[in-house]
Design an enzyme around this catalytic site. Structure first.
Site, PDB file in Angstrom:
ATOM      1  CB  CYS A  52      -0.891  -0.014   1.242  1.00  0.00           C
ATOM      2  SG  CYS A  52      -1.989   1.401   1.313  1.00  0.00           S
ATOM      3  CB  CYS A  56      -1.164   3.508   8.196  1.00  0.00           C
ATOM      4  SG  CYS A  56      -2.218   4.238   6.917  1.00  0.00           S
ATOM      5  CB  CYS A  59      -0.778  -0.581   8.202  1.00  0.00           C
ATOM      6  SG  CYS A  59      -1.649  -1.744   7.127  1.00  0.00           S
ATOM      7  CB  CYS A  96     -15.600  -6.924   6.411  1.00  0.00           C
ATOM      8  SG  CYS A  96     -16.922  -6.892   7.620  1.00  0.00           S
ATOM      9  CB  CYS A 127     -18.592  -4.304   5.420  1.00  0.00           C
ATOM     10  SG  CYS A 127     -17.552  -2.964   6.050  1.00  0.00           S
ATOM     11  CB  CYS A 187     -18.012   0.316   9.294  1.00  0.00           C
ATOM     12  SG  CYS A 187     -16.936  -0.653  10.368  1.00  0.00           S
ATOM     13  NE  ARG A 259     -17.592  -5.620  13.642  1.00  0.00           N
ATOM     14  CZ  ARG A 259     -18.063  -4.596  12.928  1.00  0.00           C
ATOM     15  NH1 ARG A 259     -17.264  -3.656  12.525  1.00  0.00           N
ATOM     16  NH2 ARG A 259     -19.331  -4.551  12.604  1.00  0.00           N
TER      17      ARG A 259
HETATM   18  N1  SAM Z   1      -6.679   0.682   3.294  1.00  0.00           N
HETATM   19  C1  SAM Z   1      -7.900   0.925   3.915  1.00  0.00           C
HETATM   20  C2  SAM Z   1      -7.858   2.034   4.921  1.00  0.00           C
HETATM   21  O1  SAM Z   1      -6.841   2.210   5.573  1.00  0.00           O
HETATM   22  O2  SAM Z   1      -8.866   2.711   5.078  1.00  0.00           O
HETATM   23  C3  SAM Z   1      -8.504  -0.296   4.547  1.00  0.00           C
HETATM   24  C4  SAM Z   1      -7.685  -1.349   5.238  1.00  0.00           C
HETATM   25  S1  SAM Z   1      -6.995  -0.912   6.805  1.00  0.00           S
HETATM   26  C5  SAM Z   1      -5.990  -2.325   7.107  1.00  0.00           C
HETATM   27  C6  SAM Z   1      -8.337  -1.010   7.956  1.00  0.00           C
HETATM   28  C7  SAM Z   1      -8.059  -0.670   9.401  1.00  0.00           C
HETATM   29  O3  SAM Z   1      -7.343  -1.717  10.030  1.00  0.00           O
HETATM   30  C8  SAM Z   1      -7.208   0.555   9.713  1.00  0.00           C
HETATM   31  O4  SAM Z   1      -7.916   1.746   9.584  1.00  0.00           O
HETATM   32  C9  SAM Z   1      -6.812   0.279  11.154  1.00  0.00           C
HETATM   33  O5  SAM Z   1      -7.763   0.848  12.023  1.00  0.00           O
HETATM   34  C10 SAM Z   1      -6.836  -1.237  11.259  1.00  0.00           C
HETATM   35  N2  SAM Z   1      -5.471  -1.775  11.473  1.00  0.00           N
HETATM   36  C11 SAM Z   1      -4.511  -1.933  10.558  1.00  0.00           C
HETATM   37  N3  SAM Z   1      -3.389  -2.425  11.119  1.00  0.00           N
HETATM   38  C12 SAM Z   1      -3.649  -2.591  12.436  1.00  0.00           C
HETATM   39  C13 SAM Z   1      -2.896  -3.066  13.541  1.00  0.00           C
HETATM   40  N4  SAM Z   1      -1.619  -3.427  13.425  1.00  0.00           N
HETATM   41  N5  SAM Z   1      -3.478  -3.114  14.753  1.00  0.00           N
HETATM   42  C14 SAM Z   1      -4.771  -2.728  14.898  1.00  0.00           C
HETATM   43  N6  SAM Z   1      -5.527  -2.264  13.889  1.00  0.00           N
HETATM   44  C15 SAM Z   1      -4.989  -2.198  12.666  1.00  0.00           C
HETATM   45 FE1  SF4 Z   2      -2.797   1.106   3.439  1.00  0.00          FE
HETATM   46 FE2  SF4 Z   2      -2.695  -0.176   5.740  1.00  0.00          FE
HETATM   47 FE3  SF4 Z   2      -2.939   2.461   5.722  1.00  0.00          FE
HETATM   48 FE4  SF4 Z   2      -5.015   0.922   4.912  1.00  0.00          FE
HETATM   49  S1  SF4 Z   2      -4.138   1.025   6.953  1.00  0.00           S
HETATM   50  S2  SF4 Z   2      -4.213   2.766   3.914  1.00  0.00           S
HETATM   51  S3  SF4 Z   2      -3.879  -0.782   3.965  1.00  0.00           S
HETATM   52  S4  SF4 Z   2      -1.178   1.297   4.952  1.00  0.00           S
END
Ligand code: SAM
Ligand code: SF4
Ligand code: DTB
Length: 321
Positions: A52, A56, A59, A96, A127, A187, A259
């Site tokens: 990606c 973040c 992530c 989802c 979702c 959500c 959730r």
């Molecule tokens: N890319 C999209 C976005 O960021 O909107 C969707 C996928 S993203 C993985 C969805 C959510 O997963 C993130 O907004 C975050 O809240 C959660 N998430 C991702 N990595 C995480 C982690 N290591 N621990 C807890 N929550 C996590």
């Molecule tokens: Fe990309 Fe992960 Fe951020 Fe979603 S949370 S935008 S998958 S880096």
């Protein structure tokens, strides 16, 4: 019910209540709005994994960090149908699908619309979480039958830029507005335990509850510290502080599904029970979240049975779109 505009001091008052008083108030609110023996089950599937472009810092799928996640192209429709069918058979009412995108690419978006139609055909709630959307994309998702769009605020506006630099809080709010304008349920939640202060947690909940319409579904994730990401060594949140956050979310958003999302894998049964007592009424079931581990389904079912709880049937959900 008229929508309340929450002030920070009102949220702080809730957070500062003695723990058992807070739990009592949360459980009271929960019972007034829901059957507290019911747990809604959702299942996640990563339809496009890794690389990606966003940074973040929590992530595993960000292309900015070296993690164990192996990248995958968009899944084909047949694989998605097979996974959704399996999820339905094990009691999930919502499917989802998540994609590691900044926003949905033109060539892949029509394929996602087909996936949504297929999930709806199976009789499940659908979702997706695909990153940022424009008005047109939101409308197309609605027309495909999508029930919920997941897009988290993740933390307070003040802490946001410590965690993500490639997009802004306002970008998130814009997408949420497009989702609402298209008539879909939102959500929207966040992550607790990223090194934020309690004030950041108060502000996250205040932002969520003060959105122009309260999100129907509020995922509260407990950070899973992923090796290779900047948050890998973050100190784990105190369990009581986490339960407090769930309880305050329940009181502030009494009609939303709260959730208990990522981060359950290493939670004890007792901690799960406290989160349910605090008003969490939905979980993700299945061995994997998107890429990270989740408790085994049998483990979740055993605990629900021990607690005299049961999975919520689809006819008891109140999807409004
Ligand atoms: N890319 C999209 C976005 O960021 O909107 C969707 C996928 S993203 C993985 C969805 C959510 O997963 C993130 O907004 C975050 O809240 C959660 N998430 C991702 N990595 C995480 C982690 N290591 N621990 C807890 N929550 C996590
Ligand atoms: Fe990309 Fe992960 Fe951020 Fe979603 S949370 S935008 S998958 S880096
Ligand atoms: C949400 O708030 N949590 C889910 C869902 N929405 C998409 C995702 C959790 C992801 C945890 C890390 C992983 O599995 O990669």
């Amino acid at each position: 019910m008229t929508k309340k505009n929450w002030e920070l001091n009102q949220v702080a008052e809730l957070f500062n209540l003695p723990f058992l008083e807070l739990l009592y108030q949360a459980q009271k609110s929960h019972r007034e709005n829901f059957d507290n023996t019911q747990m809604q089950l959702s299942t996640l599937l990563s339809i496009k994994t890794g690389t990606c472009p966003e940074d973040c810092s929590y992530c595993p799928q960000s292309g900015h960090y070296k993690t164990e996640v192996e990248k995958e192209k968009l899944l084909d429709l047949e694989s998605v149908i097979a996974k959704a069918t399996q999820a339905k058979a094990t009691g999930a009412t919502r499917f989802c699908m998540g994609a590691a995108w900044r926003n949905p690419p033109k060539k892949d978006f029509p394929k996602v619309l087909e996936m949504i139609k297929a999930v709806k055909k199976l009789g499940m709630e659908a979702c997706v979480t695909l990153g940022m959307l424009d008005e047109e994309q939101a409308q197309a998702l609605k027309e495909a039958g999508l029930d919920y769009y997941n897009h988290n605020l993740d933390t307070s506006p003040e802490y946001y830029s410590e965690v993500i630099t490639t997009r802004t809080y306002d970008d998130r709010l814009d997408t949420l507005e497009h989702v609402r304008n298209a008539g879909m349920n939102t959500c929207c939640g966040g992550i607790i335990g990223m090194g934020e202060t309690r004030d950041d947690r108060l502000e996250l909940l205040r932002q969520l509850a003060n959105l122009p319409s309260v999100p129907e579904s509020v995922p509260i994730n407990r950070l899973i510290p992923i090796p290779g990401t900047p948050l890998a060594e973050t100190q784990r949140i105190d369990p009581f502080e986490f339960v407090r956050t769930i309880a305050v979310a329940r009181i502030m958003m009494p009609q939303s599904m709260i959730r208990l999302s990522a981060g359950r894998e290493d939670m004890t049964e007792e901690m799960h029970a406290l989160c349910y007592m605090a008003g969490a009424n939905s979980i993700f079931v299945g061995d994997t979240l998107l890429t990270a581990k989740n408790p085994a389904k049998t483990q979740d079912m055993t605990l629900l049975t021990k607690l005299g709880m049961a999975p919520q049937a689809l006819e008891n959900s109140d999807v409004t779109c």
